[in-house]
Scaffold this active site. Structure first.
Site, PDB file in Angstrom:
ATOM      1  CG  ASP A  52     161.186  -4.048  55.843  1.00  0.00           C
ATOM      2  OD1 ASP A  52     161.370  -3.765  57.027  1.00  0.00           O
ATOM      3  OD2 ASP A  52     161.984  -3.773  54.949  1.00  0.00           O
TER       4      ASP A  52
ATOM      5  NE  ARG B 286     164.758  -6.966  54.955  1.00  0.00           N
ATOM      6  CZ  ARG B 286     165.015  -5.708  55.287  1.00  0.00           C
ATOM      7  NH1 ARG B 286     164.067  -4.838  55.311  1.00  0.00           N
ATOM      8  NH2 ARG B 286     166.247  -5.354  55.596  1.00  0.00           N
TER       9      ARG B 286
ATOM     10  CG  ASP C  93     159.683   0.232  54.780  1.00  0.00           C
ATOM     11  OD1 ASP C  93     160.187   0.204  55.915  1.00  0.00           O
ATOM     12  OD2 ASP C  93     160.151  -0.385  53.803  1.00  0.00           O
TER      13      ASP C  93
ATOM     14  NE  ARG D  39     163.107  -6.009  60.104  1.00  0.00           N
ATOM     15  CZ  ARG D  39     163.259  -4.909  59.391  1.00  0.00           C
ATOM     16  NH1 ARG D  39     162.215  -4.259  58.991  1.00  0.00           N
ATOM     17  NH2 ARG D  39     164.449  -4.479  59.063  1.00  0.00           N
TER      18      ARG D  39
HETATM   19  C1  LIG Z   1     167.094  -5.143  50.936  1.00  0.00           C
HETATM   20  C2  LIG Z   1     166.092  -4.249  50.222  1.00  0.00           C
HETATM   21  C3  LIG Z   1     166.661  -2.865  49.941  1.00  0.00           C
HETATM   22  N1  LIG Z   1     165.745  -4.848  48.965  1.00  0.00           N
HETATM   23  C4  LIG Z   1     164.468  -5.166  48.610  1.00  0.00           C
HETATM   24  N2  LIG Z   1     164.223  -5.703  47.373  1.00  0.00           N
HETATM   25  C5  LIG Z   1     162.962  -5.997  47.033  1.00  0.00           C
HETATM   26  N3  LIG Z   1     162.711  -6.530  45.807  1.00  0.00           N
HETATM   27  N4  LIG Z   1     161.910  -5.781  47.881  1.00  0.00           N
HETATM   28  C6  LIG Z   1     162.104  -5.262  49.109  1.00  0.00           C
HETATM   29  O1  LIG Z   1     161.121  -5.073  49.865  1.00  0.00           O
HETATM   30  C7  LIG Z   1     163.420  -4.935  49.516  1.00  0.00           C
HETATM   31  N5  LIG Z   1     163.685  -4.407  50.752  1.00  0.00           N
HETATM   32  C8  LIG Z   1     164.898  -4.066  51.108  1.00  0.00           C
HETATM   33  O2  LIG Z   1     165.108  -3.532  52.300  1.00  0.00           O
END
Ligand SMILES: CC1(C)Nc2nc(N)[nH]c(=O)c2N=C1O
Length: 159
Positions: free
Chosen positions: A95, A92, A97, A83
């Site tokens: 991610d 990405r 989180d 990433r």
């Molecule tokens: C761009 C943004 C806000 N939109 C997303 N939209 C979806 N469906 N899933 C995500 O993990 C995700 N992550 C983000 O960071």
């Protein structure tokens, strides 16, 4: 020991395979005990629509790590999966989180817990409820009450 909930998301490359590999990687770490993973879900991007659909999941585990140490570990794994810190809200590779850390509320320059977008994102709330439908958020709201009142999009369970 604290119970942590970690959100996974990807929309570049092979997102389903990436999430499966990331879950396998997390499950092998000694710092995370009794790791459980939700199903994988496909969803349209929230925010800028000109990007591929996402695959999302949530895992929970027990850890003795402090919150910032969990964050450091998750960011190291994101880099391991290639990433690059790209555009905010852009596509990405992976991610990770930190959504919840026990019942704590944390507000640091690097880390806000509960994750700021948690209660507006069905791609987080739905897999979270799959793991623990009785979850109560640090502000006292039940996860099910949040799920019942939030906007739902076209979340598709994959596995
Ligand atoms: C761009 C943004 C806000 N939109 C997303 N939209 C979806 N469906 N899933 C995500 O993990 C995700 N992550 C983000 O960071």
């Amino acid at each position: 020991m604290a119970t942590v909930y970690i959100g996974l998301g990807a929309n570049l490359g092979n997102p389903e395979q990436t999430l499966k590999e990331a879950i396998f990687e997390l499950s092998g770490l000694s710092q995370f005990a009794r790791l459980r993973a939700s199903s994988l879900y496909a969803s349209k991007p929230m925010g800028p629509a000109e990007q591929p659909d996402y695959v999302n999941a949530v895992v929970c585990a027990e850890t003795d790590l402090a919150p910032l140490a969990v964050l450091d570990l998750l960011q190291a794994i994101e880099h391991q999966f290639g990433r690059q810190r790209s555009l905010r809200w852009g596509p990405r590779t992976l991610d990770l989180d930190l959504l919840l850390y026990g019942n704590e509320t944390i507000s640091l320059p690097r880390l806000t817990i509960p994750h700021p977008g948690l209660t507006q994102r069905d791609f987080v709330v739905v897999p979270l409820a799959e793991l623990n439908s009785e979850l109560v958020l640090p502000d006292g709201r039940s996860l099910l009450s949040v799920q019942a009142t939030m906007a739902h999009h076209d979340l598709q369970k994959i596995t």
